[in-house]
Write a protein that holds these residues in place. Structure first.
Motif, PDB file in Angstrom:
ATOM      1  N   PRO A  43       0.460  -1.450   0.376  1.00  0.00           N
ATOM      2  CA  PRO A  43       0.076   0.226   0.004  1.00  0.00           C
ATOM      3  C   PRO A  43       1.089   1.432   0.140  1.00  0.00           C
ATOM      4  O   PRO A  43       1.004   2.392  -0.044  1.00  0.00           O
ATOM      5  CB  PRO A  43      -0.426   0.044   1.134  1.00  0.00           C
ATOM      6  N   TRP A  44       1.987   1.087   0.991  1.00  0.00           N
ATOM      7  CA  TRP A  44       2.846   2.259   0.270  1.00  0.00           C
ATOM      8  C   TRP A  44       3.494   2.747  -0.628  1.00  0.00           C
ATOM      9  O   TRP A  44       4.418   3.599  -0.512  1.00  0.00           O
ATOM     10  CB  TRP A  44       3.724   2.381   1.601  1.00  0.00           C
ATOM     11  N   GLU A  45       3.786   1.876  -1.972  1.00  0.00           N
ATOM     12  CA  GLU A  45       4.603   1.274  -2.874  1.00  0.00           C
ATOM     13  C   GLU A  45       3.037   2.740  -4.069  1.00  0.00           C
ATOM     14  O   GLU A  45       4.788   3.442  -5.103  1.00  0.00           O
ATOM     15  CB  GLU A  45       5.014  -0.016  -3.295  1.00  0.00           C
ATOM     16  N   GLY A  46       2.680   2.850  -3.963  1.00  0.00           N
ATOM     17  CA  GLY A  46       1.602   3.641  -5.399  1.00  0.00           C
ATOM     18  C   GLY A  46       0.987   2.453  -6.092  1.00  0.00           C
ATOM     19  O   GLY A  46       2.224   1.369  -6.447  1.00  0.00           O
ATOM     20  N   ASP A  47       0.862   3.209  -7.306  1.00  0.00           N
ATOM     21  CA  ASP A  47       1.434   2.684  -8.705  1.00  0.00           C
ATOM     22  C   ASP A  47       1.740   3.627 -10.091  1.00  0.00           C
ATOM     23  O   ASP A  47       1.784   3.231 -11.278  1.00  0.00           O
ATOM     24  CB  ASP A  47      -0.618   2.322  -8.943  1.00  0.00           C
ATOM     25  N   LYS A  69       1.832   7.136  -6.003  1.00  0.00           N
ATOM     26  CA  LYS A  69       0.262   7.418  -6.303  1.00  0.00           C
ATOM     27  C   LYS A  69       0.645   8.462  -7.601  1.00  0.00           C
ATOM     28  O   LYS A  69       0.626   9.724  -7.288  1.00  0.00           O
ATOM     29  CB  LYS A  69      -0.533   7.224  -4.950  1.00  0.00           C
ATOM     30  N   LYS A  70       0.251   7.880  -8.311  1.00  0.00           N
ATOM     31  CA  LYS A  70      -0.283   9.081  -9.851  1.00  0.00           C
ATOM     32  C   LYS A  70      -1.751  10.079  -9.093  1.00  0.00           C
ATOM     33  O   LYS A  70      -0.717  11.419  -9.973  1.00  0.00           O
ATOM     34  CB  LYS A  70      -0.954   8.138 -10.886  1.00  0.00           C
ATOM     35  N   TYR A  77       7.067  11.990  -4.109  1.00  0.00           N
ATOM     36  CA  TYR A  77       8.137  10.580  -4.297  1.00  0.00           C
ATOM     37  C   TYR A  77       8.155   9.332  -2.734  1.00  0.00           C
ATOM     38  O   TYR A  77       8.882  10.685  -2.456  1.00  0.00           O
ATOM     39  CB  TYR A  77       9.175  10.480  -5.551  1.00  0.00           C
ATOM     40  N   LYS A  78       8.209   8.816  -3.397  1.00  0.00           N
ATOM     41  CA  LYS A  78       9.683   7.952  -2.012  1.00  0.00           C
ATOM     42  C   LYS A  78      10.600   6.790  -2.366  1.00  0.00           C
ATOM     43  O   LYS A  78      10.098   6.927  -3.815  1.00  0.00           O
ATOM     44  CB  LYS A  78       8.368   6.949  -0.986  1.00  0.00           C
ATOM     45  N   ILE A  79      11.417   6.724  -1.907  1.00  0.00           N
ATOM     46  CA  ILE A  79      12.434   5.402  -2.440  1.00  0.00           C
ATOM     47  C   ILE A  79      12.411   4.629  -1.510  1.00  0.00           C
ATOM     48  O   ILE A  79      12.050   4.434  -0.229  1.00  0.00           O
ATOM     49  CB  ILE A  79      13.566   6.000  -2.355  1.00  0.00           C
ATOM     50  N   TYR A  80      12.302   3.416  -2.146  1.00  0.00           N
ATOM     51  CA  TYR A  80      11.931   2.177  -2.062  1.00  0.00           C
ATOM     52  C   TYR A  80      13.308   0.806  -1.912  1.00  0.00           C
ATOM     53  O   TYR A  80      14.365   1.137  -2.611  1.00  0.00           O
ATOM     54  CB  TYR A  80      11.485   1.603  -2.041  1.00  0.00           C
ATOM     55  N   MET A 368      -1.411   2.331 -15.761  1.00  0.00           N
ATOM     56  CA  MET A 368      -2.110   1.698 -15.795  1.00  0.00           C
ATOM     57  C   MET A 368      -3.033   1.656 -13.729  1.00  0.00           C
ATOM     58  O   MET A 368      -4.052   0.887 -13.865  1.00  0.00           O
ATOM     59  CB  MET A 368      -1.707   0.182 -16.097  1.00  0.00           C
ATOM     60  N   GLU A 369      -3.065   2.932 -13.513  1.00  0.00           N
ATOM     61  CA  GLU A 369      -3.066   2.612 -11.962  1.00  0.00           C
ATOM     62  C   GLU A 369      -3.448   1.184 -10.878  1.00  0.00           C
ATOM     63  O   GLU A 369      -4.755   1.072 -10.603  1.00  0.00           O
ATOM     64  CB  GLU A 369      -4.515   3.576 -12.239  1.00  0.00           C
ATOM     65  N   VAL A 370      -2.454   0.475 -11.560  1.00  0.00           N
ATOM     66  CA  VAL A 370      -2.517  -0.835 -10.984  1.00  0.00           C
ATOM     67  C   VAL A 370      -1.236  -1.171 -10.515  1.00  0.00           C
ATOM     68  O   VAL A 370      -0.301  -0.292 -11.299  1.00  0.00           O
ATOM     69  CB  VAL A 370      -2.913  -1.472 -11.519  1.00  0.00           C
TER      70      VAL A 370
END
Length: 478
Positions: A43-47, A69-70, A77-80, A368-370
């Motif tokens: 959930p914290w990564e976004g699409d 998230k778009k 931005y977050k860095i993972y 694609m928002e997935v």
């Protein structure tokens, strides 16, 4: 006179080749898609995931990537961080560094809502022996307060462990930088080399004008001896190659030959109008939505090409795609396809008993928002480009060179009827001739009928390779 000693030499450019005496031709080999290795479904990564890069830290592969998230306002931005010991099985460790929804049980290492505003994050493992231990890992990023700001600078983060980063200093403000900018240490020249985004156009007199915000997307070269004082950017030299837009650069040293550079720039192709083919191309509903947001979001497509260099500034670029968007699926053929991660990992062959391969990584499901997925792609070791002969016999002839070694090892492939014959001869007319060679190996020791390579070492020689229905990728003496 070329003195190759016992270095691996690649047939990726004309450095070793006497083109006036060579009838075999270069051939680009495409990547093969394998399995999905990471799904960005936390959930914290976004699409809206992008710009993966990988470093080899003594056998531990560290991956860094950014996401959002778009629908979020810029800059979200977050860095993972993810890691692997084999390049196939990846984990996202719970690092306990940054908070998301009240918990630090995640793999976030930076968040530009709480850290300095930044985007396009790249991590480099500094191999300069003079680098302080607490600066061993350097993160390169854009510093900007908004997506459309023209006050961007390229700056660095610093870390001693590759996980906890602190702010560093400005590298340069001469560029647009809105891509993944890369840096490496070149032990041969004892310089840092950087590759950053710029733009350029041609005026009414066809003069080149280098700009930050107008024209064709390009890659600029910068250098430094101390990582603090950098040269002004200059456009990469592609000789007389066509001038088209390059979105990223993915430049690094080739891990098997540190005197050779590789790059996998994503090529940006924006058509001028919506045509019948766009209506028939996969994902038309989402494409219409993107087009309505901005026409170029619907009209632009991307693929990837291969380039190589011996000095980091002058490049041989191949225009045939090394990575295409793949057969049409619901979520491909979009602006955002074919963005390879920086970094190669040598992995076992895809079938039992076969030679090792190179693995690289490419994201899917962009726009694609997935959740976006990261797929592994493989390439034959040294296999980006070969010199190829058709069924009708053709010849590859090298320039004169000196070597140091007793055995010749080649990376080659033939059909069942195909073959190679190799002749090595010196200036005095002495020569050795191989037996017929056929098969498919990355490290075949060549047998000679009338001598040994040890007889001609340290002498200027020419190598002639007669081939039929065959490819040769590289060679070395050892």
């Amino acid at each position: 006179m070329l003195n190759i000693k016992n270095k691996l030499e690649l047939f990726w450019d004309e450095t070793m080749i006497d083109v006036s005496k060579t009838t075999a031709t270069p051939k680009v080999h495409e990547f093969i898609r394998r399995e999905c290795v990471i799904s960005h479904d936390e959930p914290w990564e976004g699409d809206y995931i992008g710009y993966h890069n990988i470093i080899n830290d003594n056998g531990l592969y560290r991956m860094y990537y950014q996401g959002s998230k778009k629908v979020d306002p810029y800059p979200p931005y977050k860095i993972y961080y993810a890691e692997s010991h084999d390049g196939i099985n990846w984990i996202k460790p719970k690092l306990g560094i940054r908070e998301y929804n009240g918990s630090k049980e995640n793999n976030i290492i930076l968040d530009n809502k709480t850290d300095a505003p930044f985007a396009s994050f790249f991590v480099y493992l500094d191999e300069n022996p003079a680098c302080p231990a607490d600066e061993k890992y350097k993160g390169i990023a854009i510093s900007t307060e908004s997506e459309f700001s023209k006050n961007r600078i390229l700056f660095c983060f610093l870390s001693g462990d590759g996980i906890n980063f602190r702010n560093g200093w400005k590298i340069t403000d001469k560029g647009s930088f809105d891509s993944l900018n890369t840096i490496l240490w070149d032990e041969i020249t004892q310089k840092y080399m950087g590759y950053a985004r710029g733009l350029h156009y041609y005026d009414e007199n066809n003069n080149l004008v280098c700009e930050k915000w107008e024209g064709i997307r390009d890659v600029r070269y910068i250098e430094s001896v101390d990582f603090k004082n950098w040269s002004d950017p200059k456009l990469l030299d592609f000789g007389d190659a066509d001038d088209y837009a390059l979105y990223t650069n993915v430049v690094s040293k080739y891990y098997r030959a540190n005197h050779v550079f590789t790059g996998f720039p994503t090529r940006y192709v924006e058509r001028t109008e919506w045509t019948d083919t766009f209506d028939k191309l996969t994902g038309v509903e989402k494409r219409h939505e993107r087009y309505n947001e901005s026409p170029r979001y619907g009209l632009a497509l991307t693929d990837c090409v291969f380039m190589t260099s011996r000095d980091g500034y002058q490049w041989k670029r191949y225009d045939e795609a090394i990575l295409r968007p793949d057969p049409e699926e619901p979520n491909n053929w979009v602006y955002g396809d074919c963005f390879p991660a920086v970094g190669m990992i040598e992995t076992p062959g895809s079938y039992p008993g076969t030679d090792n391969e190179i693995s690289m990584y490419v994201k899917k499901n962009h726009w694609m928002e997935v959740p976006e997925d990261l797929y592994r792609y493989t390439m034959r070791i040294d296999g980006f480009v070969s010199y190829h002969a058709t069924y009708k016999p053709q010849v590859l002839t090298t320039k004169p060179f000196i070597y140091d070694g007793d055995e010749l090892i080649i990376n080659f492939s033939t059909s069942a009827i195909g073959y190679l014959y190799i002749k090595i001869k010196d200036e005095d007319g002495n020569e050795i001739n191989s037996y017929e060679i056929f098969g498919d190996k990355i490290d075949r020791k060549v047998g000679f009928m009338d001598g040994s390579p040890s007889q001609l070492k340290s002498k200027p020689v020419v190598m002639e390779i007669k081939m039929s229905d065959a490819d040769i990728y590289s060679f070395k003496f050892e």
